[in-house]
Write a protein that holds these residues in place. Structure first.
Motif, mmCIF file in Angstrom:
data_model
loop_
_atom_site.group_PDB
_atom_site.id
_atom_site.type_symbol
_atom_site.label_atom_id
_atom_site.label_comp_id
_atom_site.label_asym_id
_atom_site.label_seq_id
_atom_site.Cartn_x
_atom_site.Cartn_y
_atom_site.Cartn_z
ATOM 1 N N VAL A 51 0.658 -1.347 0.313
ATOM 2 C CA VAL A 51 -0.109 -0.427 0.180
ATOM 3 C C VAL A 51 0.432 0.590 0.453
ATOM 4 C CG1 VAL A 51 -1.799 1.250 1.372
ATOM 5 C CG2 VAL A 51 -2.023 -1.358 1.187
ATOM 6 N N THR A 52 1.707 1.228 0.669
ATOM 7 C CA THR A 52 3.051 2.429 1.049
ATOM 8 C C THR A 52 3.710 2.630 -0.695
ATOM 9 O OG1 THR A 52 3.541 2.040 3.316
ATOM 10 C CG2 THR A 52 4.813 2.949 2.117
ATOM 11 N N GLU A 53 3.709 1.513 -0.983
ATOM 12 C CA GLU A 53 4.354 1.616 -2.734
ATOM 13 C C GLU A 53 3.164 2.480 -4.228
ATOM 14 O OE1 GLU A 53 6.525 1.413 -6.131
ATOM 15 O OE2 GLU A 53 7.221 1.988 -3.862
ATOM 16 N N LEU A 54 2.205 1.899 -3.412
ATOM 17 C CA LEU A 54 0.920 2.145 -4.099
ATOM 18 C C LEU A 54 1.032 3.859 -4.125
ATOM 19 C CD1 LEU A 54 -1.533 -0.313 -4.218
ATOM 20 C CD2 LEU A 54 -0.463 0.128 -5.876
ATOM 21 N N ILE A 55 0.695 4.488 -2.950
ATOM 22 C CA ILE A 55 0.856 5.402 -3.008
ATOM 23 C C ILE A 55 1.808 7.031 -2.911
ATOM 24 C CG2 ILE A 55 0.461 7.287 -0.557
ATOM 25 C CD1 ILE A 55 -0.719 5.602 1.218
ATOM 26 N N ASP A 56 3.368 6.152 -2.841
ATOM 27 C CA ASP A 56 4.061 6.469 -3.332
ATOM 28 C C ASP A 56 4.359 7.010 -4.856
ATOM 29 O OD1 ASP A 56 5.437 7.107 -0.473
ATOM 30 O OD2 ASP A 56 6.903 5.169 -1.314
ATOM 31 N N ARG B 159 5.156 9.692 -7.452
ATOM 32 C CA ARG B 159 6.216 9.880 -7.862
ATOM 33 C C ARG B 159 5.308 10.583 -9.806
ATOM 34 N NH1 ARG B 159 7.666 4.688 -5.460
ATOM 35 N NH2 ARG B 159 7.186 3.473 -8.181
ATOM 36 N N GLY B 160 3.602 10.405 -9.732
ATOM 37 C CA GLY B 160 4.054 10.815 -11.194
ATOM 38 C C GLY B 160 2.951 10.011 -11.851
ATOM 39 N N GLY B 161 2.756 8.984 -11.690
ATOM 40 C CA GLY B 161 2.777 7.578 -11.687
ATOM 41 C C GLY B 161 0.835 7.651 -12.207
ATOM 42 N N ASN B 162 0.382 7.008 -13.790
ATOM 43 C CA ASN B 162 -1.001 7.226 -14.307
ATOM 44 C C ASN B 162 -1.925 5.774 -13.535
ATOM 45 O OD1 ASN B 162 -0.533 9.198 -15.630
ATOM 46 N ND2 ASN B 162 0.462 8.141 -17.063
ATOM 47 N N LEU B 163 -2.796 5.471 -13.230
ATOM 48 C CA LEU B 163 -3.625 4.791 -12.558
ATOM 49 C C LEU B 163 -4.605 4.628 -13.156
ATOM 50 C CD1 LEU B 163 -3.525 3.157 -9.541
ATOM 51 C CD2 LEU B 163 -3.628 4.392 -8.078
ATOM 52 N N LEU B 164 -5.975 3.210 -12.688
ATOM 53 C CA LEU B 164 -6.656 2.922 -13.090
ATOM 54 C C LEU B 164 -7.157 2.101 -11.422
ATOM 55 C CD1 LEU B 164 -10.251 2.798 -14.107
ATOM 56 C CD2 LEU B 164 -9.039 1.218 -15.312
ATOM 57 N N TRP B 165 -7.838 2.359 -10.804
ATOM 58 C CA TRP B 165 -8.915 1.867 -9.547
ATOM 59 C C TRP B 165 -9.747 1.612 -10.002
ATOM 60 C CZ3 TRP B 165 -8.797 4.282 -4.150
ATOM 61 C CH2 TRP B 165 -9.729 2.756 -2.957
ATOM 62 N N LEU B 166 -9.954 0.177 -9.788
ATOM 63 C CA LEU B 166 -11.705 -0.191 -10.005
ATOM 64 C C LEU B 166 -12.300 -0.770 -8.431
ATOM 65 C CD1 LEU B 166 -11.600 -2.166 -13.543
ATOM 66 C CD2 LEU B 166 -12.632 -0.102 -13.041
ATOM 67 N N ALA B 167 -13.121 -0.244 -8.165
ATOM 68 C CA ALA B 167 -13.264 -0.245 -6.889
ATOM 69 C C ALA B 167 -14.252 -1.515 -6.737
ATOM 70 C CB ALA B 167 -13.469 0.941 -6.184
ATOM 71 N N GLU B 168 -14.691 -2.236 -5.908
ATOM 72 C CA GLU B 168 -15.405 -2.481 -5.459
ATOM 73 C C GLU B 168 -16.850 -2.182 -4.285
ATOM 74 O OE1 GLU B 168 -17.949 -5.301 -7.519
ATOM 75 O OE2 GLU B 168 -16.924 -5.083 -9.027
ATOM 76 N N PRO B 169 -17.797 -2.659 -4.269
ATOM 77 C CA PRO B 169 -18.658 -2.934 -2.535
ATOM 78 C C PRO B 169 -17.674 -3.372 -1.694
ATOM 79 C CG PRO B 169 -20.547 -2.666 -4.532
ATOM 80 C CD PRO B 169 -19.073 -3.297 -5.004
ATOM 81 N N ASP B 170 -17.716 -3.604 -0.266
ATOM 82 C CA ASP B 170 -16.963 -4.039 0.724
ATOM 83 C C ASP B 170 -15.764 -4.446 0.393
ATOM 84 O OD1 ASP B 170 -19.273 -3.561 2.704
ATOM 85 O OD2 ASP B 170 -20.379 -5.051 1.351
ATOM 86 N N GLU B 171 -14.876 -3.445 -0.320
ATOM 87 C CA GLU B 171 -13.716 -4.826 -0.979
ATOM 88 C C GLU B 171 -12.835 -4.292 0.438
ATOM 89 O OE1 GLU B 171 -11.656 -3.371 -5.083
ATOM 90 O OE2 GLU B 171 -11.078 -1.786 -4.087
ATOM 91 N N ARG B 172 -12.022 -5.152 0.365
ATOM 92 C CA ARG B 172 -10.641 -5.540 1.283
ATOM 93 C C ARG B 172 -10.230 -5.172 1.115
ATOM 94 N NH1 ARG B 172 -14.922 -9.554 2.225
ATOM 95 N NH2 ARG B 172 -16.374 -9.196 3.133
ATOM 96 N N GLY B 173 -9.513 -5.018 0.071
ATOM 97 C CA GLY B 173 -7.613 -4.381 -0.206
ATOM 98 C C GLY B 173 -6.865 -3.504 0.578
ATOM 99 N N GLY B 174 -7.387 -3.281 1.529
ATOM 100 C CA GLY B 174 -7.001 -2.093 2.547
ATOM 101 C C GLY B 174 -6.144 -0.384 2.132
ATOM 102 N N LEU B 175 -7.149 -0.081 0.741
ATOM 103 C CA LEU B 175 -6.823 0.920 0.345
ATOM 104 C C LEU B 175 -7.019 1.998 0.925
ATOM 105 C CD1 LEU B 175 -6.369 -0.116 -3.035
ATOM 106 C CD2 LEU B 175 -4.600 -0.356 -2.063
ATOM 107 N N ASP B 176 -7.540 2.693 2.477
ATOM 108 C CA ASP B 176 -8.143 3.380 2.494
ATOM 109 C C ASP B 176 -7.016 4.779 2.274
ATOM 110 O OD1 ASP B 176 -10.792 2.063 3.145
ATOM 111 O OD2 ASP B 176 -9.920 2.035 5.090
ATOM 112 N N ALA B 177 -5.856 4.359 2.914
ATOM 113 C CA ALA B 177 -4.767 5.356 2.771
ATOM 114 C C ALA B 177 -4.965 5.674 1.403
ATOM 115 C CB ALA B 177 -3.427 4.455 3.251
#
Length: 449
Positions: A211-216, A220-238
């Motif tokens: 998760v820390t690397e994703l935020i970094d 750093r300027g990386g492009n991102l596509l995040w496909l979320a779902e209800p009650d997702e348990r990925g721990g991606l709140d940060a």
């Protein structure tokens, strides 16, 4: 005899001249567009694009023999063929082999596939804007590396299971994108040559280091596509906080889907889109099964624009989730439980100046659903086309051929409500009264005779 011979020679000369003119007309000709705004011809931007294409273009139209689609498509493509003779058109009857058409993902009569240099793109809307922009995207050189996060139960980019993205990723490969798997938990870092990172519904919590690397990566300027779902348990709140967004609890329930023939209220159909480069000129309906709503967090650190919205009859249901065939009216909105009524945002496009000096702009898209690109739902309405637009924008392949509106100015007649009322009165009352009066006058004159 001399006069007769002169007449014969004159007629023969006229005939020879007519034959010569007819022969020359098959070898040489000219066209001049007299329509308003030259709408019967291709625009200057399209003409310039065709001059840059140095390889043959093949157009395949999956149109039935019955109906009038083939002549319309042929006339449209002929405009391009006049400027690019090595552009060919071939028709395939989808009724001849329905199984093969379904395997190819062809579900719309008249769907078009454009092929150029071993790459292809499909169109469901026939217009100069869509056709020329497809050619522009196919003509671009260079490969775009798209990394799909894996290792936490995400959708597989090359998988063939119902929930995987195999069919859609195949379409991306045909457009010059190279998908690669990224087990971030073991690799530890996103490679610098990654053009786009995709997070497709992790089912288990990612390790804190990942998760820390994703935020970094985002910082750093990386492009991102995040496909979320209800009650997702990925721990991606940060990660959501770094994007100035929040994933709302529950599943979106939308009663407006009944207008599209949907009997499952957890299926959200979207036909109108907020203005954005991704949705510019996009007129197809998209379907999002069991989506989650998103919200902005203030103050935002990004330029955030909404992409998708549910109808006024929607809310984020945090209790009972209705099943297929159960009307949305059977599920009660509970404001005390924190449920928010629609319209709700299902997708956002984020942009800002890139911290990476090699990139001018950083782009991120967050969609509250991943099913719409899955093998099961990809063929529904405009899901595939919308997904392709998402990826093209995220990898900065979104420069478009601008085709201005060149419709005839006299094709529409705009009348005020007062004028419409007067016309209605004239036809419903005035005209019958005039006819009755004329009949009375004629009858009176006949009696006087």
């Amino acid at each position: 005899m001399r006069a007769r011979l002169g007449d014969i020679l004159f007629k023969v000369a006229i005939g020879i001249a007519a034959v010569c003119l007819g022969f020359l007309s098959t070898r040489h000709g000219f066209e001049y567009d007299l329509s308003a705004g030259a709408r019967a011809s291709l625009g200057p931007a399209t003409t310039a694009l065709l001059e840059t294409l140095d390889a043959p273009v093949e157009v395949v139209s999956y149109a039935r023999r019955q109906g009038g689609l083939r002549p319309v498509i042929g006339e449209f493509v002929a405009r391009y063929q006049r400027l690019k003779p090595d552009l060919t058109l071939r028709f395939v009857d989808p009724d001849a082999d329905p199984g093969a058409m379904r395997a190819e993902g062809i579900r719309l009569d008249g769907e078009i596939e454009i092929r150029y240099r071993e790459r292809s793109e499909r169109l469901k809307v026939l217009s100069e804007n869509e056709f020329s922009n497809a050619l522009l995207r196919l003509s671009r050189s260079g490969e775009r590396i798209v990394a799909f996060l894996e290792g936490a139960g995400e959708r597989q980019p090359l998988g063939q299971a119902n929930a995987d993205l195999g069919q859609f990723v195949l379409a991306l490969q045909e457009q010059g994108m190279r998908p690669v798997g990224l087990p971030l938990a073991s690799s530890g870092q996103v490679p610098r040559n990654t053009d786009l990172l995709v997070i497709a519904n992790p089912r288990v919590a990612l390790p804190p280091a990942a998760v820390t690397e994703l935020i970094d990566y985002v910082e750093r300027g990386g492009n991102l596509l995040w496909l979320a779902e209800p009650d997702e348990r990925g721990g991606l709140d940060a990660l959501a906080e770094a994007l100035s967004l929040r994933v709302l609890p529950g599943t979106v329930v939308d009663g407006g889907g009944a207008a599209f023939g949907l009997d499952d209220p957890t299926f959200v159909a979207v036909s109108q889109y907020p203005p954005h480069a991704i949705t510019q000129g996009f007129v197809l309906t998209t379907l999002f099964p069991q989506a989650v709503a998103l919200a902005q967090v203030s103050p935002p650190r990004w330029d955030i624009a909404p992409l998708l919205r549910s109808s006024l009859q929607s809310w984020n249901e945090t209790g009972h989730i209705p099943q297929a065939g159960e009307a949305a009216g059977n599920v009660r909105h509970d404001a005390e439980a924190g449920e928010i009524t629609g319209p709700l945002d299902l997708g956002f496009a984020l942009r800002r100046n890139s911290p990476d000096p090699e990139r001018s702009e950083q782009r991120v898209v967050v969609i509250g659903d991943g099913d719409f690109l899955s093998n099961t739902f990809l063929g529904n309405a405009g899901n595939r086309e919308f997904g392709v637009r998402l990826f093209n924008w995220l990898v900065h392949d979104d420069s478009l051929v601008e085709v201005p509106d060149r419709s005839a100015p006299d094709r529409e007649l705009t009348l005020s409500q007062t004028t419409l009322n007067l016309l209605g009165f004239a036809f419903l009352v005035g005209l019958p009264a005039l006819l009755a009066a004329c009949g009375g006058v004629i009858a009176w004159r006949r009696r006087r005779r």
